[in-house]
Design a protein around this motif. Sequence first.
Motif, PDB file in Angstrom:
ATOM      1  N   ALA A 203       0.928  -1.225   0.069  1.00  0.00           N
ATOM      2  CA  ALA A 203       0.143   0.001   0.066  1.00  0.00           C
ATOM      3  C   ALA A 203       0.890   1.316  -0.113  1.00  0.00           C
ATOM      4  O   ALA A 203       0.635   2.128  -0.715  1.00  0.00           O
ATOM      5  CB  ALA A 203      -0.820   0.084   1.252  1.00  0.00           C
ATOM      6  N   SER A 207       1.068   4.308  -3.009  1.00  0.00           N
ATOM      7  CA  SER A 207       0.900   5.502  -2.566  1.00  0.00           C
ATOM      8  C   SER A 207       2.214   6.388  -2.938  1.00  0.00           C
ATOM      9  O   SER A 207       2.033   7.417  -3.446  1.00  0.00           O
ATOM     10  CB  SER A 207       0.510   5.988  -1.344  1.00  0.00           C
ATOM     11  OG  SER A 207       1.517   5.338  -0.301  1.00  0.00           O
ATOM     12  N   ILE A 391      -1.093   8.048   4.801  1.00  0.00           N
ATOM     13  CA  ILE A 391      -1.408   6.363   5.032  1.00  0.00           C
ATOM     14  C   ILE A 391      -0.718   6.107   6.456  1.00  0.00           C
ATOM     15  O   ILE A 391       0.211   6.535   7.063  1.00  0.00           O
ATOM     16  CB  ILE A 391      -0.620   5.738   3.801  1.00  0.00           C
ATOM     17  CG1 ILE A 391       0.981   6.220   3.846  1.00  0.00           C
ATOM     18  CG2 ILE A 391      -1.367   5.920   2.551  1.00  0.00           C
ATOM     19  CD1 ILE A 391       1.700   4.883   3.130  1.00  0.00           C
ATOM     20  N   GLU A 492     -14.597   3.513  -8.057  1.00  0.00           N
ATOM     21  CA  GLU A 492     -13.271   2.947  -7.522  1.00  0.00           C
ATOM     22  C   GLU A 492     -12.114   3.737  -7.176  1.00  0.00           C
ATOM     23  O   GLU A 492     -11.381   3.667  -6.359  1.00  0.00           O
ATOM     24  CB  GLU A 492     -13.132   1.668  -8.321  1.00  0.00           C
ATOM     25  CG  GLU A 492     -12.373   2.005  -9.485  1.00  0.00           C
ATOM     26  CD  GLU A 492     -12.956   1.004 -10.579  1.00  0.00           C
ATOM     27  OE1 GLU A 492     -14.204   0.954 -10.849  1.00  0.00           O
ATOM     28  OE2 GLU A 492     -11.972   0.603 -11.339  1.00  0.00           O
ATOM     29  N   SER A 495     -13.017   6.107  -4.318  1.00  0.00           N
ATOM     30  CA  SER A 495     -13.009   5.465  -2.829  1.00  0.00           C
ATOM     31  C   SER A 495     -11.566   5.200  -2.539  1.00  0.00           C
ATOM     32  O   SER A 495     -11.216   5.294  -1.476  1.00  0.00           O
ATOM     33  CB  SER A 495     -13.846   4.126  -2.948  1.00  0.00           C
ATOM     34  OG  SER A 495     -13.717   3.317  -3.784  1.00  0.00           O
ATOM     35  N   GLU A 496     -10.875   4.945  -3.486  1.00  0.00           N
ATOM     36  CA  GLU A 496      -9.238   4.733  -3.039  1.00  0.00           C
ATOM     37  C   GLU A 496      -8.829   6.035  -2.816  1.00  0.00           C
ATOM     38  O   GLU A 496      -7.976   5.904  -1.599  1.00  0.00           O
ATOM     39  CB  GLU A 496      -8.458   3.965  -4.001  1.00  0.00           C
ATOM     40  CG  GLU A 496      -7.223   3.801  -3.785  1.00  0.00           C
ATOM     41  CD  GLU A 496      -6.190   3.424  -5.030  1.00  0.00           C
ATOM     42  OE1 GLU A 496      -6.620   2.820  -5.962  1.00  0.00           O
ATOM     43  OE2 GLU A 496      -5.089   3.353  -4.714  1.00  0.00           O
ATOM     44  N   ASN A 499      -9.804   6.727   0.903  1.00  0.00           N
ATOM     45  CA  ASN A 499      -9.061   6.145   1.873  1.00  0.00           C
ATOM     46  C   ASN A 499      -7.638   6.866   2.324  1.00  0.00           C
ATOM     47  O   ASN A 499      -7.211   6.377   3.393  1.00  0.00           O
ATOM     48  CB  ASN A 499      -8.590   4.575   1.475  1.00  0.00           C
ATOM     49  CG  ASN A 499      -9.752   3.777   1.445  1.00  0.00           C
ATOM     50  OD1 ASN A 499     -10.338   3.689   2.458  1.00  0.00           O
ATOM     51  ND2 ASN A 499      -9.997   2.818   0.579  1.00  0.00           N
ATOM     52  N   TYR A 500      -7.165   7.639   1.191  1.00  0.00           N
ATOM     53  CA  TYR A 500      -5.998   8.143   1.718  1.00  0.00           C
ATOM     54  C   TYR A 500      -6.274   9.626   2.490  1.00  0.00           C
ATOM     55  O   TYR A 500      -5.093   9.983   2.787  1.00  0.00           O
ATOM     56  CB  TYR A 500      -5.040   8.536   0.569  1.00  0.00           C
ATOM     57  CG  TYR A 500      -4.604   7.272  -0.578  1.00  0.00           C
ATOM     58  CD1 TYR A 500      -3.789   6.217   0.271  1.00  0.00           C
ATOM     59  CD2 TYR A 500      -5.041   7.056  -1.751  1.00  0.00           C
ATOM     60  CE1 TYR A 500      -3.627   5.437  -0.340  1.00  0.00           C
ATOM     61  CE2 TYR A 500      -4.649   6.167  -2.325  1.00  0.00           C
ATOM     62  CZ  TYR A 500      -3.688   5.074  -1.866  1.00  0.00           C
ATOM     63  OH  TYR A 500      -3.464   3.945  -2.408  1.00  0.00           O
ATOM     64  N   SER A 504      -6.117   8.472   9.516  1.00  0.00           N
ATOM     65  CA  SER A 504      -5.801   7.102   9.967  1.00  0.00           C
ATOM     66  C   SER A 504      -6.153   6.600  11.454  1.00  0.00           C
ATOM     67  O   SER A 504      -6.396   7.552  12.142  1.00  0.00           O
ATOM     68  CB  SER A 504      -4.604   6.712   9.673  1.00  0.00           C
ATOM     69  OG  SER A 504      -3.637   7.580  10.433  1.00  0.00           O
ATOM     70  N   LYS A 505      -6.582   5.230  11.469  1.00  0.00           N
ATOM     71  CA  LYS A 505      -6.932   4.929  12.621  1.00  0.00           C
ATOM     72  C   LYS A 505      -5.967   5.520  14.039  1.00  0.00           C
ATOM     73  O   LYS A 505      -6.532   5.740  15.118  1.00  0.00           O
ATOM     74  CB  LYS A 505      -7.143   3.399  12.716  1.00  0.00           C
ATOM     75  CG  LYS A 505      -5.764   2.904  12.388  1.00  0.00           C
ATOM     76  CD  LYS A 505      -6.198   1.361  12.320  1.00  0.00           C
ATOM     77  CE  LYS A 505      -4.925   0.461  11.877  1.00  0.00           C
ATOM     78  NZ  LYS A 505      -4.968  -0.949  11.985  1.00  0.00           N
TER      79      LYS A 505
END
Length: 508
Positions: A203, A207, A391, A492, A495-496, A499-500, A504-505
Amino acid sequence: MICRIETAIYEGILGKRIWIESDISNGLPSFNIVGLAGTSVKESHERVKSAIINSGFPYPRGRITINLFPANINKRGSHMDLPIAISLLSAEGAIDIKNLKDFAIFGELSLDGTVLPICGILPMIYGLSKNSVKKIIIPSENIEEAMLKDDIEIIPVSSLKECIDYLNGKPTAKSLYKKIIKDEDSIETIGTLDFKDVNGQIAAKRSACIAASGGHGLIMIGPPGCGKTMIAKRIPSIMPKMNIDEIIETTMIYSVAGKLNEDKKVIKERPFRMPYQGITTAGLIGGGLFPVPGEISLAHNGVLFLDEFCEFDRKVIEKIRKPIEDHEVILNRRGRTYSFPAKSTLIMATNPCPCGYRGDSKHRCKCSTSEIERYKKKLSGPILDRIDLQIYMERVEFNELTGREKQSMGSFEMKEIVLRAREFAKKRNQNTNNASLKNEEILKYCDFGKEEYEFIKKAYESFSLSPRSLMKILKVARTIADIEESKKVKIEHISEALNYRITSKAFA
Ligand SMILES: Nc1ncnc2c1ncn2[C@@H]1O[C@H](COP(=O)(O)OP(=O)(O)OP(=O)(O)O)[C@@H](O)[C@H]1O
Ligand SMILES: [Mg+2]
């Protein structure tokens, strides 16, 4: 007799034409320079005097006055030694004065009359060529840099005597016209550090490809030793070679910063700058009484890597907000404005918390809530909002690390992807990379259908995105679609890109 010679100075990376006048009159011997001359110009007296005498010419007797004009511009630099010496000698009658008006002259003199290389030659040549100057005498060691500008006659000289002989019509110095560096001469950074060394981290490598394809900023957040620094250092190896315009711009910046030398006379390779955490504002964005470029400009057309981002002084970091949006640093000093280009791919890396393991599935984070809060504050919200790709990385699995599972993708393959994506974007006739697109251009180039509009609207509402975030997501989506060679930006791709962006969690 009064003798006038043309030369130049530079402000930022802008060359400006100025003139030097000499007058020798009767009276007690004296030497005066007027016209807002800086210390290095005032000190030229001793160098010029020794160089003239040691080259076998008579040093003028009497009251010498050197006037630099226009008088409202600050003049500095040692490159006025040679024109001052020539104007003095011609005022004395050692050179045929008719010749002089065709030339602009630069060069520092050593005491034995040798002409030494100088800083800022390329911006000054560009500045003079706008004023239709056609013949320029320069130090021979600056020839490679000077020849980046064509359509102008360059005469390299290595000593005061050689310069005078040339002006007197003895053909010792050679004039040159042709650009000696072309697009093909730029150097690929591939071959130094290769992405092949980075196992797993698919990943993060993806990126890196997106960042290099569209010129997007990237922040990598992850535990110690997961490969963040390793990846950042390899990003220049997947960027395309610089074209001649990029070589010229980058060389100009290094030239005024005094960073060109014997080994590096022209910058042919994309820069990679990695300033240390203790850097000052002046070091990062540029500064000084006569401003010189900072790291953000030295990284122009290349990569600016801020490693251990949270360790930088917040006040310093806040200063890069405007330059990373405008791709330019503007500094004001004593009523004058200096500007330096600053368009680089910004890469940042940081741990998610002081112990480094927040969000890690294998380690327990030992930080207290207040420690985490304090650390999170260091990652300034406005800076984070300006970074297109964010990321979170985890440690690679053992099998991946030992390369037993899959062959890892190397710089060669990744660069192919980047070049293809850039080529695809070029077909749209857009003259900037995707990261620099204006808002109205993004919507035009994304060519969304009804479904995509609905999808974006939902994401905007449910994630409470800022308008800036949304535009950045769309830019990244356009780059992902370019990598896939798709004219339309599809769900698609969006949505990718989403994600960036969604924090982040580890930082939620
Ligand atoms: N994915 C990987 N493949 C191969 N080697 C790796 C990988 N990740 C880490 N390493 C090894 O670990 C070393 C440390 O990696 P690196 O310095 O990039 O970590 P980092 O994420 O920047 O850590 P820190 O947060 O402490 O700065 C590398 O020099 C390399 O030897
Ligand atoms: Mg590191």
